[in-house]
Design an enzyme around this catalytic site. Structure first.
Site, short mmCIF file in Angstrom:
data_model
loop_
_atom_site.label_atom_id
_atom_site.label_comp_id
_atom_site.label_asym_id
_atom_site.label_seq_id
_atom_site.Cartn_x
_atom_site.Cartn_y
_atom_site.Cartn_z
N SER A 63 0.85 -1.18 0.00
CA SER A 63 0.00 0.00 0.00
C SER A 63 0.89 1.23 0.00
CB SER A 63 -0.87 -0.02 1.26
OG SER A 63 -1.39 1.26 1.52
N TYR B 50 -2.14 -0.43 10.45
CA TYR B 50 -2.22 -0.81 9.03
C TYR B 50 -0.97 -0.33 8.29
CZ TYR B 50 -3.91 -1.04 4.18
OH TYR B 50 -4.04 -1.31 2.83
P1 NDP Z 1 -11.39 -6.01 1.17
O1 NDP Z 1 -11.65 -5.56 2.56
O2 NDP Z 1 -12.37 -5.71 0.11
O3 NDP Z 1 -11.08 -7.57 1.14
C1 NDP Z 1 -10.17 -8.12 2.06
C2 NDP Z 1 -10.33 -9.62 2.10
O4 NDP Z 1 -9.46 -10.12 3.13
C3 NDP Z 1 -11.75 -10.03 2.49
O5 NDP Z 1 -12.16 -11.12 1.71
C4 NDP Z 1 -11.61 -10.43 3.95
O6 NDP Z 1 -12.49 -11.42 4.39
C5 NDP Z 1 -10.19 -11.00 3.96
N1 NDP Z 1 -9.69 -11.03 5.33
C6 NDP Z 1 -9.59 -10.00 6.19
N2 NDP Z 1 -9.19 -10.44 7.37
C7 NDP Z 1 -9.04 -11.79 7.28
C8 NDP Z 1 -8.69 -12.81 8.20
N3 NDP Z 1 -8.41 -12.55 9.46
N4 NDP Z 1 -8.65 -14.08 7.75
C9 NDP Z 1 -8.96 -14.37 6.48
N5 NDP Z 1 -9.31 -13.45 5.56
C10 NDP Z 1 -9.37 -12.17 5.97
O7 NDP Z 1 -9.95 -5.37 0.81
P2 NDP Z 1 -9.31 -5.02 -0.61
O8 NDP Z 1 -9.71 -6.00 -1.61
O9 NDP Z 1 -9.51 -3.58 -0.84
O10 NDP Z 1 -7.76 -5.20 -0.25
C11 NDP Z 1 -7.00 -6.30 -0.67
C12 NDP Z 1 -5.54 -5.98 -0.42
O11 NDP Z 1 -5.16 -4.81 -1.16
C13 NDP Z 1 -5.20 -5.67 1.03
O12 NDP Z 1 -3.95 -6.21 1.35
C14 NDP Z 1 -5.14 -4.16 1.08
O13 NDP Z 1 -4.33 -3.69 2.12
C15 NDP Z 1 -4.56 -3.86 -0.28
N6 NDP Z 1 -4.83 -2.52 -0.79
C16 NDP Z 1 -6.10 -2.14 -1.18
C17 NDP Z 1 -6.33 -0.88 -1.68
C18 NDP Z 1 -7.68 -0.44 -2.12
O14 NDP Z 1 -7.84 0.75 -2.51
N7 NDP Z 1 -8.70 -1.27 -2.11
C19 NDP Z 1 -5.23 0.10 -1.81
C20 NDP Z 1 -3.96 -0.38 -1.37
C21 NDP Z 1 -3.77 -1.65 -0.88
P3 NDP Z 1 -14.02 -11.05 4.77
O15 NDP Z 1 -14.65 -10.69 3.48
O16 NDP Z 1 -14.53 -12.29 5.34
O17 NDP Z 1 -13.94 -9.91 5.71
#
Ligand code: NDP
Length: 258
Positions: A151, A164
């Site tokens: 990120s 984070y």
């Molecule tokens: P979302 O919140 O949309 O999705 C995250 C996913 O991770 C969900 O499916 C969630 O599960 C899962 N998750 C969270 N905690 C756990 C856990 N303890 N065990 C298992 N699964 C878990 O996030 P994004 O798709 O936006 O982000 C994906 C990646 O991209 C992350 O690493 C984020 O930091 C990074 N990122 C995203 C940006 C953005 O603008 N979207 C920008 C920069 C980086 P559940 O659905 O069950 O909660």
């Protein structure tokens, strides 16, 4: 959307963490659509089942579901996962570390210690534990990959982003250390992606006042993820990629006949 080589991930087994939503969900579907056998890892079974159905509906190879909470992941469970993958899929070629949680945005002096531990465990420690357990499998792959998800706040510190931001800073270091350690010893290519602002529920909770229509769709990231998971990225070891750039460049690299 991009008409990419449909077989680019044929014969690859790919584990995606956080495959139930957002970027991980789209990556899992896209990987399956391009020939991979996908292992969907996440904590909410209903979401994983929906992704499973979506993949089956497009006629792609049946995925596997691993319901697992990364916040409580330990070495024993990770070892078990390795055995299960070995027994059921025979191998692992690509590990996409995607799952993360945002945590609350407050000054460090007000940051709740329990939440701190939860964010660090989910975003960082679980990545270490999973990598450690699955590395032996990935090293056996003829063309292994580990893809980290970073990120902008893992590059430039930002006030109020607390655990984070710290977890993403640490991931930058983790990916660098791992890529140096694997430089001359394994055929595992280590890369990192900073997706940049992408329309997901995480983005919505980080910027509730933002107009989501102005934020890019997850689909625009897929050529980059396909490129990094596929055979054309063999020479990209140790590099970091931005999801905000060169979508068409990645698409062009994996388009057309092989
Ligand atoms: P979302 O919140 O949309 O999705 C995250 C996913 O991770 C969900 O499916 C969630 O599960 C899962 N998750 C969270 N905690 C756990 C856990 N303890 N065990 C298992 N699964 C878990 O996030 P994004 O798709 O936006 O982000 C994906 C990646 O991209 C992350 O690493 C984020 O930091 C990074 N990122 C995203 C940006 C953005 O603008 N979207 C920008 C920069 C980086 P559940 O659905 O069950 O909660």
């Amino acid at each position: 959307m991009f008409n990419l080589r449909k077989d680019i991930l044929a014969n690859r087994v790919i584990l995606v963490t956080g495959a139930g939503d957002g970027i991980g969900k789209e990556a899992a579907v896209s990987f399956a659509e391009h020939g991979a056998q996908v292992i969907l890892l996440g904590r909410t079974i209903k979401k994983l089942e929906k992704v499973y159905d979506q993949i089956c509906q497009i006629g792609a190879q049946e995925p596997a579901i691993v319901q697992l909470d990364l916040e409580t992941l330990d070495e024993a469970t990770s070892e078990q996962l390795k055995e299960t993958i070995q027994d059921n899929c025979g191998k692992l070629d690509v590990l996409l570390h995607n799952a993360a949680i945002l945590g609350t945005r407050v000054p460090l002096e007000n940051y709740d210690s329990k939440e701190w531990a939860s964010v660090i465990q989910t975003n960082l420690t679980s990545v270490f534990v999973l990598t450690k357990a699955l590395l032996p499998l990935l090293k056996k792959s003829v063309d292994g990959r580990i893809i980290f998800t970073n990120s902008s706040v893992g590059k430039t510190p930002r006030a109020y982003w607390g655990a984070y931001s710290v977890s993403k800073f640490a991931l930058t270091g983790f990916a660098k250390i791992l890529s140096e350690e694997l430089e001359n010893t394994a055929k595992v290519v280590v890369t990192s992606v900073n997706p940049g602002a992408t329309r997901t529920s995480m983005r919505r909770s980080a910027y509730p006042g933002e107009d989501p229509r102005k934020i890019k769709n997850v689909k625009t990231l897929m050529p980059l993820y396909l490129y990094l998971a596929g055979p054309d990225s063999r020479h990209e070891h140790g590099k970091e990629f931005s999801g905000n750039q060169q979508t068409w460049d990645w698409a062009n690299r994996i388009k057309g006949p092989r």
